[in-house]
Design a protein around this motif. Structure first.
Motif, PDB file in Angstrom:
ATOM      1  N   UNK A  89       0.991   3.491  10.320  1.00 37.96           N
ATOM      2  CA  UNK A  89       1.162   4.669  11.171  1.00 37.96           C
ATOM      3  C   UNK A  89       0.076   5.723  10.934  1.00 37.96           C
ATOM      4  N   UNK A  90      -0.875   5.413  10.052  1.00 38.35           N
ATOM      5  CA  UNK A  90      -1.967   6.353   9.802  1.00 38.35           C
ATOM      6  C   UNK A  90      -1.719   7.312   8.655  1.00 38.35           C
ATOM      7  N   UNK A  91      -0.644   7.079   7.871  1.00 42.43           N
ATOM      8  CA  UNK A  91      -0.312   7.979   6.759  1.00 42.43           C
ATOM      9  C   UNK A  91      -0.683   7.317   5.422  1.00 42.43           C
ATOM     10  N   UNK A  92      -1.951   6.929   5.301  1.00 44.20           N
ATOM     11  CA  UNK A  92      -2.393   6.213   4.103  1.00 44.20           C
ATOM     12  C   UNK A  92      -2.273   7.083   2.859  1.00 44.20           C
ATOM     13  N   UNK A  93      -2.608   8.366   2.974  1.00 47.52           N
ATOM     14  CA  UNK A  93      -2.505   9.261   1.818  1.00 47.52           C
ATOM     15  C   UNK A  93      -1.050   9.392   1.360  1.00 47.52           C
ATOM     16  N   UNK A  94      -0.144   9.462   2.323  1.00 50.13           N
ATOM     17  CA  UNK A  94       1.275   9.550   1.964  1.00 50.13           C
ATOM     18  C   UNK A  94       1.717   8.265   1.255  1.00 50.13           C
ATOM     19  N   UNK A  95       1.211   7.120   1.703  1.00 48.21           N
ATOM     20  CA  UNK A  95       1.542   5.853   1.044  1.00 48.21           C
ATOM     21  C   UNK A  95       1.028   5.841  -0.388  1.00 48.21           C
ATOM     22  N   UNK A  96      -0.187   6.340  -0.597  1.00 40.14           N
ATOM     23  CA  UNK A  96      -0.744   6.410  -1.951  1.00 40.14           C
ATOM     24  C   UNK A  96       0.080   7.343  -2.835  1.00 40.14           C
ATOM     25  N   UNK A  97       0.515   8.470  -2.273  1.00 35.98           N
ATOM     26  CA  UNK A  97       1.338   9.406  -3.031  1.00 35.98           C
ATOM     27  C   UNK A  97       2.663   8.763  -3.437  1.00 35.98           C
ATOM     28  N   UNK A  98       3.232   7.980  -2.518  1.00 32.75           N
ATOM     29  CA  UNK A  98       4.474   7.269  -2.820  1.00 32.75           C
ATOM     30  C   UNK A  98       4.270   6.298  -3.977  1.00 32.75           C
ATOM     31  N   UNK A  99       3.175   5.536  -3.932  1.00 33.09           N
ATOM     32  CA  UNK A  99       2.881   4.607  -5.015  1.00 33.09           C
ATOM     33  C   UNK A  99       2.679   5.333  -6.342  1.00 33.09           C
ATOM     34  N   UNK A 100       1.973   6.452  -6.283  1.00 35.88           N
ATOM     35  CA  UNK A 100       1.714   7.208  -7.506  1.00 35.88           C
ATOM     36  C   UNK A 100       3.025   7.704  -8.127  1.00 35.88           C
ATOM     37  N   UNK A 101       3.913   8.219  -7.279  1.00 40.29           N
ATOM     38  CA  UNK A 101       5.208   8.695  -7.783  1.00 40.29           C
ATOM     39  C   UNK A 101       6.022   7.555  -8.383  1.00 40.29           C
ATOM     40  N   UNK A 102       6.004   6.407  -7.705  1.00 42.86           N
ATOM     41  CA  UNK A 102       6.774   5.248  -8.181  1.00 42.86           C
ATOM     42  C   UNK A 102       6.253   4.773  -9.531  1.00 42.86           C
ATOM     43  N   UNK A 103       4.942   4.669  -9.661  1.00 37.68           N
ATOM     44  CA  UNK A 103       4.346   4.153 -10.889  1.00 37.68           C
ATOM     45  C   UNK A 103       4.414   5.181 -12.017  1.00 37.68           C
ATOM     46  N   UNK A 104       4.407   6.454 -11.664  1.00 38.91           N
ATOM     47  CA  UNK A 104       4.521   7.506 -12.682  1.00 38.91           C
ATOM     48  C   UNK A 104       5.933   7.541 -13.271  1.00 38.91           C
ATOM     49  N   UNK A 105       6.917   7.202 -12.459  1.00 39.23           N
ATOM     50  CA  UNK A 105       8.295   7.340 -12.891  1.00 39.23           C
ATOM     51  C   UNK A 105       8.866   6.150 -13.623  1.00 39.23           C
ATOM     52  N   UNK A 106       8.131   5.059 -13.749  1.00 38.21           N
ATOM     53  CA  UNK A 106       8.684   3.852 -14.368  1.00 38.21           C
ATOM     54  C   UNK A 106       7.585   3.045 -15.046  1.00 38.21           C
ATOM     55  N   UNK A 107       7.819   2.725 -16.308  1.00 34.47           N
ATOM     56  CA  UNK A 107       6.861   1.883 -17.027  1.00 34.47           C
ATOM     57  C   UNK A 107       6.802   0.490 -16.417  1.00 34.47           C
ATOM     58  N   UNK A 108       7.961   0.001 -15.969  1.00 29.77           N
ATOM     59  CA  UNK A 108       8.002  -1.310 -15.330  1.00 29.77           C
ATOM     60  C   UNK A 108       7.137  -1.309 -14.071  1.00 29.77           C
ATOM     61  N   UNK A 109       7.257  -0.240 -13.268  1.00 25.77           N
ATOM     62  CA  UNK A 109       6.469  -0.152 -12.034  1.00 25.77           C
ATOM     63  C   UNK A 109       4.985  -0.055 -12.329  1.00 25.77           C
TER      64      UNK A 109
END
Length: 398
Positions: free
Chosen positions: A199-219
């Motif tokens: 949908x053109x929200x690549x930065x938002x997708x990156x932010x989502x990944x960053x939050x996910x990986x920041x919040x979990x060692x497994x992620x």
């Protein structure tokens, strides 16, 4: 000894009073004085009104219908609805129950009246979400079903429906509610990233990944999330950053035990696949990391695909109760959920991660696409599945 009012037996005076009030109401109705009759009813105490309703329930339907109008005037909507039981006026009864705030009773009346759509909405409004879900499914109301599933705490199932309906925004919102401890969390994050990027929200997708990986060692150690982050970085022209993400991934051994190819190949229903077909199937699989304590498969839920254990162990339980019997403990090389790939059936046991688990996963959707594009492989898989199923039935019948 003091007791509740319902426990105190009625005296002859109270009974006579209730009967007299009922007769007075009937007389006023005969004079077409509904408003006056309503005022008389309003002056009664709660206990008197309840006794009157019990007596009125024994009168003929035409009397009860006229009394119901009096109670409607008095704004005792629920009482008026009760009087209409058995009068063949379910739609009117349902409307009165709605006015009285008794939405579940209203829903049942709407169902009897053949107004399933209004019944489902009333069930939902009354908090009877499972009943609402059942009716919405009968109506084929996909969006309403998905909304109910979200309210029931089943966002992943809702997301699958939104995907079928072609509503990416709603799908993203539903997937965002899948908790981190869910076995489908990583898959949900990856799907959200794909949709947002499309949908053109690549930065938002990156932010989502960053939050996910920041919040979990497994992620943070999940190779699929890292690969997606690298892909998105490259999409934004950040090639150096993408290479740095890939470089931080732990090296993977090329042995079958490490990457799961050998384990996947050993599953009986894949026993006749050619090398090319087997390699194509392996490319459909994705590695997932499941934290200790997470439920991998839930008994009675819809199957979500195949899991092949690469590292760690899982416990298999007979049910969902806290005291459910443990049936087995499985480790690397074991596989779960293969039946759900070819048969739409509920999961037969609960599977919970005893330790952190690394597994190879093939989703139902991915496998279906594989079957649709590999006709010869599909025939071999279905033949072996049928043979294995027959062997299990024979073994149980001995």
């Amino acid at each position: 000894m003091a007791g509740s009012e319902s426990e105190v037996p009625e005296s002859s005076g109270e009974r006579a009073g209730a009967e007299g009030t009922l007769q007075a109401l009937q007389s006023l109705m005969g004079l077409e004085s509904a408003a006056t009759a309503a005022r008389l009813y309003e002056e009664l105490g709660a206990a008197q009104r309840e006794r009157l309703l019990r007596d009125a329930a024994l009168t003929p339907p035409d009397v009860r219908q006229r009394l119901a109008e009096v109670l409607r005037w008095a704004r005792d909507f629920s009482g008026a609805a009760r009087l209409l039981v058995g009068c063949g006026e379910d739609a009117r009864m349902a409307a009165l129950y709605v006015q009285g705030g008794q939405y579940v009773d209203a829903a049942e009346a709407f169902l009897r009246a053949g107004e399933a759509d209004r019944a489902a909405a009333a069930f939902e409004r009354g908090g009877a979400l499972e009943r609402a879900l059942e009716v919405y499914r009968g109506l084929g109301s996909g969006e309403a079903v998905a909304q109910c599933l979200v309210r029931l705490g089943r966002p992943y199932e809702a997301a699958l429906i939104y995907r079928e309906l072609g509503h990416p925004h709603a799908e993203v919102e539903a997937l965002g509610s899948v908790p981190a401890g869910d076995a489908r969390h990583v898959e949900s994050v990856l799907r959200m990233c794909m949709l947002l990027d499309a949908e053109g929200f690549t930065r938002r997708a990156l932010a989502l990944l960053a939050d996910t990986m920041r919040g979990s060692e497994v992620a943070r150690g999940d190779p699929a999330l890292a690969a997606e982050k690298a892909r998105l970085l490259r999409r934004m022209g950040m090639d150096a950053e993408a290479e740095a993400v890939i470089a931080r991934l732990p090296s993977q051994s090329s042995s079958p035990e490490a990457n799961g190819y050998g384990y996947l190949k050993a599953i009986p229903i894949f026993g006749e696949l050619s090398l090319d077909d087997m390699k194509d199937l392996y490319r459909v699989a994705r590695q997932v990391l499941i934290p200790a304590g997470a439920v991998v498969l839930e008994k009675g839920a819809a199957g979500v695909g195949l899991f092949v254990l690469l590292e760690g162990t899982v416990d298999v339980f007979s049910g969902t109760e806290d005291d459910a019997r443990r049936l087995n403990t499985l480790g690397p090389g074991a596989y779960l959920g293969e039946i759900s790939l070819v048969q739409d059936a509920p999961v037969s046991a609960r599977v919970k991660a005893r330790t952190a688990v690394r597994a190879l996963r093939i989703t139902r959707a991915g496998f279906q696409h594989y079957l649709d594009t590999h006709e010869a492989a599909a025939l071999r898989i279905y033949r072996l599945f049928t043979q294995n199923l027959a062997a299990r039935v024979r073994a149980l019948s001995i």
